[in-house]
Design an enzyme around this catalytic site. Sequence first.
Site, PDB file in Angstrom:
ATOM      1  N   ASP A  36      -4.227   2.273  -1.527  1.00 51.91           N
ATOM      2  CA  ASP A  36      -3.586   3.530  -1.911  1.00 51.91           C
ATOM      3  C   ASP A  36      -4.524   4.691  -1.653  1.00 51.91           C
ATOM      4  O   ASP A  36      -5.575   4.815  -2.286  1.00 51.91           O
ATOM      5  CB  ASP A  36      -3.178   3.460  -3.378  1.00 51.91           C
ATOM      6  CG  ASP A  36      -2.272   2.256  -3.647  1.00 51.91           C
ATOM      7  OD1 ASP A  36      -1.388   1.991  -2.818  1.00 51.91           O
ATOM      8  OD2 ASP A  36      -2.470   1.587  -4.669  1.00 51.91           O
TER       9      ASP A  36
ATOM     10  N   SER B 244      -3.213  -3.499  -2.892  1.00 48.19           N
ATOM     11  CA  SER B 244      -2.533  -2.267  -2.488  1.00 48.19           C
ATOM     12  C   SER B 244      -3.559  -1.233  -2.056  1.00 48.19           C
ATOM     13  O   SER B 244      -4.437  -0.852  -2.824  1.00 48.19           O
ATOM     14  CB  SER B 244      -1.705  -1.732  -3.658  1.00 48.19           C
ATOM     15  OG  SER B 244      -0.855  -0.693  -3.228  1.00 48.19           O
TER      16      SER B 244
ATOM     17  N   SER C 174       0.838  -1.184   0.000  1.00 51.53           N
ATOM     18  CA  SER C 174       0.000   0.000   0.000  1.00 51.53           C
ATOM     19  C   SER C 174       0.873   1.233   0.000  1.00 51.53           C
ATOM     20  O   SER C 174       2.068   1.176   0.237  1.00 51.53           O
ATOM     21  CB  SER C 174      -0.877   0.030   1.266  1.00 51.53           C
ATOM     22  OG  SER C 174      -1.685  -1.113   1.356  1.00 51.53           O
TER      23      SER C 174
END
Lengths: 387, 387, 387, 387
Positions: free
Chosen positions: C304, C302, C264
């Site tokens: 984000d 991930s 991340s």
Amino acid sequence: MLRPVQGMGVLISLCSIVFSVFAQTGTSTPPGSPARVRARDLNIAPGVFPTGKWNAITDVAGVRVGHTTLWEGDNVRTGVTAILPPGDNPHKEKLPAAIFVGNGFGKLLGFTQVQELGVLETPVLLTNTLSVWRVADALVDYMLALPGNEDVRSINPVVGETNDGYLNDIRGRHVTRKDVFNAILSAKSGPVEEGSVGAGTGTAAFDWKGGIGTSSRVLPPESGGYTLGVLVQTNFGGHLTIDGVPVWRELPKNGKSGRPGDGSCMIVIATDTPLDAHQLQRVSRRALAGMARTGSTFSNGSGDYVIAFSTALRGLPTSDTRSTGGRAKIQDEELSPLFEAATEATEEAIYNSLLQATTVRGRDGHVVEAIPIEGLKQILSKFNRGI
Amino acid sequence: MLRPVQGMGVLISLCSIVFSVFAQTGTSTPPGSPARVRARDLNIAPGVFPTGKWNAITDVAGVRVGHTTLWEGDNVRTGVTAILPPGDNPHKEKLPAAIFVGNGFGKLLGFTQVQELGVLETPVLLTNTLSVWRVADALVDYMLALPGNEDVRSINPVVGETNDGYLNDIRGRHVTRKDVFNAILSAKSGPVEEGSVGAGTGTAAFDWKGGIGTSSRVLPPESGGYTLGVLVQTNFGGHLTIDGVPVWRELPKNGKSGRPGDGSCMIVIATDTPLDAHQLQRVSRRALAGMARTGSTFSNGSGDYVIAFSTALRGLPTSDTRSTGGRAKIQDEELSPLFEAATEATEEAIYNSLLQATTVRGRDGHVVEAIPIEGLKQILSKFNRGI
Amino acid sequence: MLRPVQGMGVLISLCSIVFSVFAQTGTSTPPGSPARVRARDLNIAPGVFPTGKWNAITDVAGVRVGHTTLWEGDNVRTGVTAILPPGDNPHKEKLPAAIFVGNGFGKLLGFTQVQELGVLETPVLLTNTLSVWRVADALVDYMLALPGNEDVRSINPVVGETNDGYLNDIRGRHVTRKDVFNAILSAKSGPVEEGSVGAGTGTAAFDWKGGIGTSSRVLPPESGGYTLGVLVQTNFGGHLTIDGVPVWRELPKNGKSGRPGDGSCMIVIATDTPLDAHQLQRVSRRALAGMARTGSTFSNGSGDYVIAFSTALRGLPTSDTRSTGGRAKIQDEELSPLFEAATEATEEAIYNSLLQATTVRGRDGHVVEAIPIEGLKQILSKFNRGI
Amino acid sequence: MLRPVQGMGVLISLCSIVFSVFAQTGTSTPPGSPARVRARDLNIAPGVFPTGKWNAITDVAGVRVGHTTLWEGDNVRTGVTAILPPGDNPHKEKLPAAIFVGNGFGKLLGFTQVQELGVLETPVLLTNTLSVWRVADALVDYMLALPGNEDVRSINPVVGETNDGYLNDIRGRHVTRKDVFNAILSAKSGPVEEGSVGAGTGTAAFDWKGGIGTSSRVLPPESGGYTLGVLVQTNFGGHLTIDGVPVWRELPKNGKSGRPGDGSCMIVIATDTPLDAHQLQRVSRRALAGMARTGSTFSNGSGDYVIAFSTALRGLPTSDTRSTGGRAKIQDEELSPLFEAATEATEEAIYNSLLQATTVRGRDGHVVEAIPIEGLKQILSKFNRGI
């Protein structure tokens, strides 16, 4: 129907060729309309706030409404309704605006740019499902032709629709450029024609004839004294409830309409409250609560949209409008009364669309009846409501 | 309160040290609760579909509810309510889920990941505003300790809240890890305690005592025969309307509560209908229509959230749950009855939260009264409703 | 590490019991850190705008950063990083803010309320995945204890995370309340510690050691002369590209880290540009373009997120902050340079996080190596870049 | 230009009157196009995956592309590009689809319904900003006329646009219904014409001539062996970076175009990977990462949209398409390679749009030059890239 409109003279002369056949068109009145009422005539007054003078979206200063009603032969029952923000050229005087998608079935044009930039730069038009692009295209013609827009190379028309294909030969796509210009140019302040007119000519709600309805609210002085108006195009299903009364259980229909239940509702909100786009988005969400109270079941195929704009900041530089251009706006903490006003006015506008609509016979002999006023009065009375 | 829970034996022995003081805690019953009713006892039955056996979220097979009620001294009036999806380890049996934000004032934890991945992997917990993170932290402890989760390094707890700070010493943050475990471990199927219990101990709605409410609907066989259940934590304001009757205009309060009007409503929906996350999101939006019919004004400070999950696909491989793992699910065209069910059950669950809640005196002598059943009956009767 | 912080004296005395053991804790420095560089030391300078004095988020006046680094025994490699908006009490001086979800895998707390109201009312904290709720809970303790907040009953802490479970015993949940207070109270302006510190102690990016990185940009006077700063916590995968050079194809690793690729990136943006919440949301989206240029593959797992706030309007009445309180703000048409600045500074902040990070050996003997500076120089040179 | 198209025979005869003048129209080739290259000819191959046979969106089986290029007199430089999903009647074989709004400046039609229902039911058309509604209207004509659609009363055309008003007399609105039919009916598989054709005839990117570009990727067998193709219409600004090389700093222009920097990029993704609408939305977001790597600055006025659809489930009952109709689809955990493929192919498609575009002289003598291949080769060589 085509009246002189303030400040439109230049345009009219500009476009005289295009408009030359206007006089013959106009909005024909459907035959045999009996006297109809508005909700207040039945002592139905949702909520707590008083209405404006006309109990219409036109109570917001400068806002004008125009209809083109297409009623041709046995099968054409459709039209265009135009809601104009104040001023002659909305592209030069962009207004903070928001669109809320209640249920995204539908073809509302203009959504993504309003979402990103938060401004309205054209009139808002309503029509039938399969005419929405042609209407938008005509609206762009109109906008490009406005004095001062000679160098404009981008326009974001906002056009909504509901599906009137049960009563109207929707596949025939009968709405023309002229009809669009007519609706825009005939727009005026004051009382608004409701029911089976304009974009509501062929629509139905709760298996009764629906159409255009409007209502307004005025906030008390301590809440700013602002006005909020709503105009709806009703074409949805559910269990009709009026002022809390379960009309759906009480009112037999002479003949089931046979119309499929799914439909849509377009809701347009105008207010003179100084709001930015995000606040308008929050206001617009509350309109659905008013729709809920009328008994909408928000079915899978119902395209339910709310378009809201604020007129408070007209006259700002074009570039500085999305969040009120630095002018004082009301605080989020002050929004709650306005939320209520949006809910109340939407509920009442929907009732008005039904109470004003007249029975329409259209495509392939399909008939959708107007809700009977006398029968309704008895039901309201049974539940200790109405007059 | 701590009953043996199916399949929890392993966990209980694992965690015995942590839980050793459970017996003394439990959910104390507020003193002096008079007999209360549910909406159906007053012949109030919103909508068209029948209820499940318990008229509760627990009518969805495998769904369990547990409360911890904190009622200590004069100022502590709060708690935790846990809604458990079927099975022992929701992280191993993720379920399709969605969260809809009606008004994002509030601290609902877990939103972004549910939005992205569309799965629920923990029980859903409700509590007070300032305890939400501690409750989530305890829920993570619980999840990490579950057999089979020894290698889990990421958990997305879903925890909602409303603000009970008028009756409860919310700044004291009295909810503990033990209270969270208690609510989870005491969860059971069957009838659900409503009113001033669990996360509803200190909440208020429409200036009356609110709290926990629940209801359910069963679709007819031709619509699949599915069950949908709703549980609410009511803490919001507006103009109380019951079954369409304007109670707010008719029912005087002995004393205004003095409580600020803003508040929130948490709505949890469970269903055994095979739905994917996007369909659940569409269902969850309709719950707000039920809330609208009770008179909510959806004020600026009201944090209104709907959390929905489907139990139909339990037992799928973990990796294949978001969109039903390839199993048959119902079509969008079949969703409309389920939309109605969500609306109806939410409306009724809110009524139940009021009708079951008992008067509570709490922080600094603040009192919020239970809505009087007898007075309410007379009003309903006046409007030709109720019994 | 605990330095006197301007205006925090009152709080420190208030909370002295809680903080009494601070001196012993602090942020231990990992052993054996070789000299590291920043991107500019290698002549890597993405984009077109100059940096601020520190090339750090602290170039935005009043913004402060503090770290607590937890480095205990063989397995604890984690921490907390605090980014403080200007002033002593952000709940009294709310700032326009926005959060953009690039990929919603992750547990960012505070999202829905920031989305709805557009304000930041606490410091922004970063930590590891499984500590995020405990860190938020401690942040609420901190906020409730601030002078002036005695009557506050609602707080919306914003806390982000990435998963450092490869190097850190993340299931041990070692971050404590004290660690949170330490990070907040040690926050200061000036140069920011980067690399394997604070919330970046145990993170990795592109299979190299990642961590905390920061950078800033100053717009030219004709664009307003504003400053924008970025701070990142890098923990993601992809094909490392530095200033366009395909490092991933050129730089052999002594040993593959064995770390799973998903991860991340948390990105925090501060600016002194007068922006409203919607503009900040638009700015925040552009940060992902900077991340894209470093070679992120934005993988499924991930998480984000970009959190952006504007300091320009501090000192406004609390109630009037979301859209700049009526003060002049920049126009949408002026935003493009700021968009570029956000992209450039994010790209450079990510490079700095890698170039400053030191090799870390942690849980179960796992090692993630620092990217070798000398090898990197040769590669840059091969592609006619760097020094 | 009008070739026999498989399965279109019925339609052609149906519509023969409308199409009668087709032969004369066609897509005229701009005069004087020098030989141009594709990215692979310069050894530019972003990312890690191989391309499909044509390195084009048509590598996805059944996907066809058609252009109508309008090149009339000195001022008309515009057109239509059609991307057809497999099959003759997309309204009968709806495909899972998603649209991602990178920056909502722009008039993309069809967004809200795709967002709500997750299906594509028409070809995707691209054109210029002021023709988008007329193109949609013509597309509706086309759809209504298709055999099997006799009872269709609702269509959701998806039409995107960028603004070619610098080279094209955009206010003249020269695109006609015939041009739309031509683009659709001339669509074919195999190599795709790129550069200054179709909707890319008058567009520009990075101050060079842009236009249509395409590319594709094939995943390795262990990732399913799926194909993903991208087609772009480039019309945006920024700092042109090719394969990481800062072309913008190195390549002098003979004459600045004088064109305003803002613009837009339309990105269309097709794949044969079995994906539902939500997964397609996640794939579509990754395309912007590819755009970021080419140096886009994502300016305020850039309307950046990604439209993605999956062909894997063609032939399902109409009602069961949004989430793959119960058929096996890939898991979220398997999406990451596809995310990379979308990023890589978008980056390369943008390069192809520039490398294939030819210099265009248009409205008012405006000229936008093609990027010089020889100069570019030298720059790539200087940075150890290219051939």
